[in-house]
Scaffold this motif. Structure first.
Motif, PDB file in Angstrom:
ATOM      1  N   ALA A  27      63.071 -11.698 125.858  1.00  0.00           N
ATOM      2  CA  ALA A  27      64.373 -12.145 125.355  1.00  0.00           C
ATOM      3  C   ALA A  27      65.122 -12.927 126.427  1.00  0.00           C
ATOM      4  CB  ALA A  27      65.189 -10.942 124.888  1.00  0.00           C
ATOM      5  N   GLU A  28      65.020 -12.474 127.674  1.00  0.00           N
ATOM      6  CA  GLU A  28      65.710 -13.179 128.765  1.00  0.00           C
ATOM      7  C   GLU A  28      65.067 -14.542 129.028  1.00  0.00           C
ATOM      8  OE1 GLU A  28      67.194  -9.222 131.263  1.00  0.00           O
ATOM      9  OE2 GLU A  28      65.256 -10.159 131.709  1.00  0.00           O
TER      10      GLU A  28
ATOM     11  N   ILE B 262      63.541 -16.434 126.797  1.00  0.00           N
ATOM     12  CA  ILE B 262      63.936 -17.315 125.689  1.00  0.00           C
ATOM     13  C   ILE B 262      65.371 -17.799 125.895  1.00  0.00           C
ATOM     14  CG2 ILE B 262      64.457 -17.353 123.221  1.00  0.00           C
ATOM     15  CD1 ILE B 262      62.030 -15.462 122.854  1.00  0.00           C
ATOM     16  N   ALA B 263      66.254 -16.898 126.291  1.00  0.00           N
ATOM     17  CA  ALA B 263      67.647 -17.286 126.547  1.00  0.00           C
ATOM     18  C   ALA B 263      67.722 -18.295 127.689  1.00  0.00           C
ATOM     19  CB  ALA B 263      68.485 -16.045 126.864  1.00  0.00           C
ATOM     20  N   ALA B 264      66.909 -18.082 128.737  1.00  0.00           N
ATOM     21  CA  ALA B 264      66.891 -19.019 129.866  1.00  0.00           C
ATOM     22  C   ALA B 264      66.395 -20.389 129.413  1.00  0.00           C
ATOM     23  CB  ALA B 264      66.008 -18.471 130.982  1.00  0.00           C
ATOM     24  N   TYR B 265      65.397 -20.404 128.557  1.00  0.00           N
ATOM     25  CA  TYR B 265      64.857 -21.672 128.055  1.00  0.00           C
ATOM     26  C   TYR B 265      65.916 -22.432 127.263  1.00  0.00           C
ATOM     27  CZ  TYR B 265      61.819 -24.879 125.454  1.00  0.00           C
ATOM     28  OH  TYR B 265      61.243 -25.998 124.895  1.00  0.00           O
ATOM     29  N   ARG B 266      66.630 -21.726 126.402  1.00  0.00           N
ATOM     30  CA  ARG B 266      67.686 -22.393 125.626  1.00  0.00           C
ATOM     31  C   ARG B 266      68.787 -22.920 126.549  1.00  0.00           C
ATOM     32  NH1 ARG B 266      67.692 -17.619 121.037  1.00  0.00           N
ATOM     33  NH2 ARG B 266      66.133 -18.573 119.634  1.00  0.00           N
ATOM     34  N   GLY B 267      69.118 -22.142 127.565  1.00  0.00           N
ATOM     35  CA  GLY B 267      70.116 -22.618 128.528  1.00  0.00           C
ATOM     36  C   GLY B 267      69.630 -23.846 129.273  1.00  0.00           C
TER      37      GLY B 267
ATOM     38  N   ASP C 258      70.014 -26.825 126.978  1.00  0.00           N
ATOM     39  CA  ASP C 258      71.422 -27.237 126.940  1.00  0.00           C
ATOM     40  C   ASP C 258      71.792 -28.005 128.209  1.00  0.00           C
ATOM     41  OD1 ASP C 258      71.929 -26.116 124.455  1.00  0.00           O
ATOM     42  OD2 ASP C 258      72.525 -24.176 125.293  1.00  0.00           O
TER      43      ASP C 258
ATOM     44  N   GLU D 110      69.565 -23.580 120.976  1.00  0.00           N
ATOM     45  CA  GLU D 110      69.223 -22.668 119.885  1.00  0.00           C
ATOM     46  C   GLU D 110      68.675 -23.431 118.687  1.00  0.00           C
ATOM     47  OE1 GLU D 110      71.014 -18.621 117.852  1.00  0.00           O
ATOM     48  OE2 GLU D 110      72.184 -19.771 119.307  1.00  0.00           O
TER      49      GLU D 110
ATOM     50  N   ASP E  49      64.666 -18.750 116.748  1.00  0.00           N
ATOM     51  CA  ASP E  49      63.899 -17.512 116.910  1.00  0.00           C
ATOM     52  C   ASP E  49      62.487 -17.629 116.322  1.00  0.00           C
ATOM     53  OD1 ASP E  49      65.988 -16.313 118.197  1.00  0.00           O
ATOM     54  OD2 ASP E  49      66.721 -15.221 116.437  1.00  0.00           O
TER      55      ASP E  49
ATOM     56  N   ALA F 152      59.043 -12.183 122.369  1.00  0.00           N
ATOM     57  CA  ALA F 152      60.412 -11.686 122.474  1.00  0.00           C
ATOM     58  C   ALA F 152      60.457 -10.206 122.834  1.00  0.00           C
ATOM     59  CB  ALA F 152      61.158 -11.941 121.169  1.00  0.00           C
TER      60      ALA F 152
END
Length: 384
Positions: free
Chosen positions: A216-217, A219-224, A227, A248, A253, A261
């Motif tokens: 999950a972290e 995936i969040a890093a990738y989206r950041g 951006d 996102e 997801d 994930a």
């Protein structure tokens, strides 16, 4: 050499390759290729031809293209023929082409994927090419003959009004073979420049080219990261500004396997040429390089072996770990592989080439997909 002589030579050489690919020793491979290649708009004979082409020119799981094998194992090929075959191996082009001109067996083709022109002559002659309409489209593979090109294998023919269907086929090809666009040197260099910029943004944002955490972290890093790329690069590119979407939106997801994930050990890895990878269990393998296991049955040693044997993990990942832990890398592999004399400096590349041969092909080609403007709408619709 005159065009007629070139076409005669191409016909002879192609017949030899087809005989090789359809010999009894490759019957199982041909059957598998028939099962996996598309039957769209090709008919039974065309489908068979597509399967033969795939065997000759495209690598399979644990298998080199048969043209590579033919060149490697056949020492009796005449030097002038070997030179042609090497050109076919290195420069064949599978694409969706617009027919800008047709005169006899000659075609002026424009590739919708790499946006380059291909002066082409068909070995089948002018009469057989009468079904190809000017202003229409063909999907086929081209191979070089001197300064011109000739058609290899099956041809799918489309009329001028069939552009939407051709765009869809071109995008499907691009999704399966992203490097097709990089036949165009300008496209390849543009993509290399973009990936280098992305790499600088990644390292600036995270302080390293590797980010460890949970799935999950990661995936969040990738989206950041996505951006951050948009925020930094879009203002300088008006054409791209209208296409900007959030991380996102670009990475919803459903684009990630559920097991990714849920994993407790995932690394987000950025390479300055090949771009982003998600690596499950990377943290444990890195820890093994810090503190090598002492038993080949240790779960950490097993993970190291799995990383070596997994052809989907790029060889540069393990090469990078070896470079970062030079004092312990030999101990890691001596234990994990049960090879007490193993030396990474001496044996590492051979080990990786044996298990990850595809990772040593096209190492200079960027690992991102650049989509031509004519195909962008279709490509974006696929992602929605």
């Amino acid at each position: 050499m005159e065009i007629e002589a070139l076409m005669e030579q191409a016909t002879k050489l192609k017949e030899t390759l087809v005989e090789y690919a359809t010999s009894p020793g490759f019957a199982r491979l041909l059957s598998q290729a028939m099962a996996s290649t598309s039957r769209l708009e090709s008919g039974q004979q065309g489908h068979w031809a597509e399967a033969v082409e795939a065997l000759l020119y495209e690598p399979g799981t644990g298998r080199e293209p048969l043209l590579d094998r033919y060149l490697r194992t056949n020492r009796n090929i005449a030097p002038e023929d070997r030179l042609v075959y090497e050109g076919w191996r290195d420069r064949n082009v599978y694409g969706a082409f617009r027919v800008d001109k047709r005169r006899g067996a000659g075609l002026a083709l424009y590739n919708l994927i790499d946006e380059m022109d291909y002066p082409t002559y068909a070995t089948v002659g002018a009469e057989a090419m009468g079904a190809v309409p000017r202003g229409g489209y063909i999907v086929t593979r081209l191979v070089p003959m001197g300064d011109i090109w000739t058609i290899s294998g099956n041809i799918r023919i489309f009329g001028p009004k069939d552009l939407p269907a051709v765009r869809a086929l071109a995008v499907s090809l691009l999704e399966h073979f992203p490097s097709l666009v990089y036949r165009n040197p300008a496209r390849a260099e543009s993509a290399r420049t973009l990936v280098r910029k992305h790499h600088a943004i990644f390292v600036k944002r995270f302080g390293s080219h590797v980010v460890r955490g949970t799935g999950a972290e990661a995936i969040a890093a990738y989206r950041g990261f996505l951006d951050a790329c948009s925020a930094e690069l879009a203002p300088g590119d008006p054409a791209a500004a209208g296409l900007v979407r959030s991380g996102e939106q670009l990475a919803p997801d459903e684009s990630f396997p559920p097991e990714l994930a849920r994993s407790e050990d995932v690394a987000l890895y950025h390479h300055p040429v090949k771009s982003v990878s998600f690596l499950v269990a990377y943290g444990q393998v890195e820890d093994a390089h810090r503190t090598p296991p002492t038993d080949a049955d240790d779960p950490i040693a097993v993970l190291v072996r799995e990383f070596v044997e997994d052809s989907t993990i790029p060889p540069y990942v393990l090469g990078d770990l070896a470079a970062r832990y030079p004092d312990t890398v030999d101990a890691v592999y001596r234990t994990a592989l049960s090879l007490p004399e193993f030396s990474w400096k001496r044996d590492g590349e051979d080990l990786l080439r044996r298990h990850k041969p595809d990772g040593f092909r096209d190492t200079d080609l960027p690992g991102i997909t650049q989509v031509p403007a004519l195909l962008m709408d279709e490509y974006l619709q696929r992602g929605q």
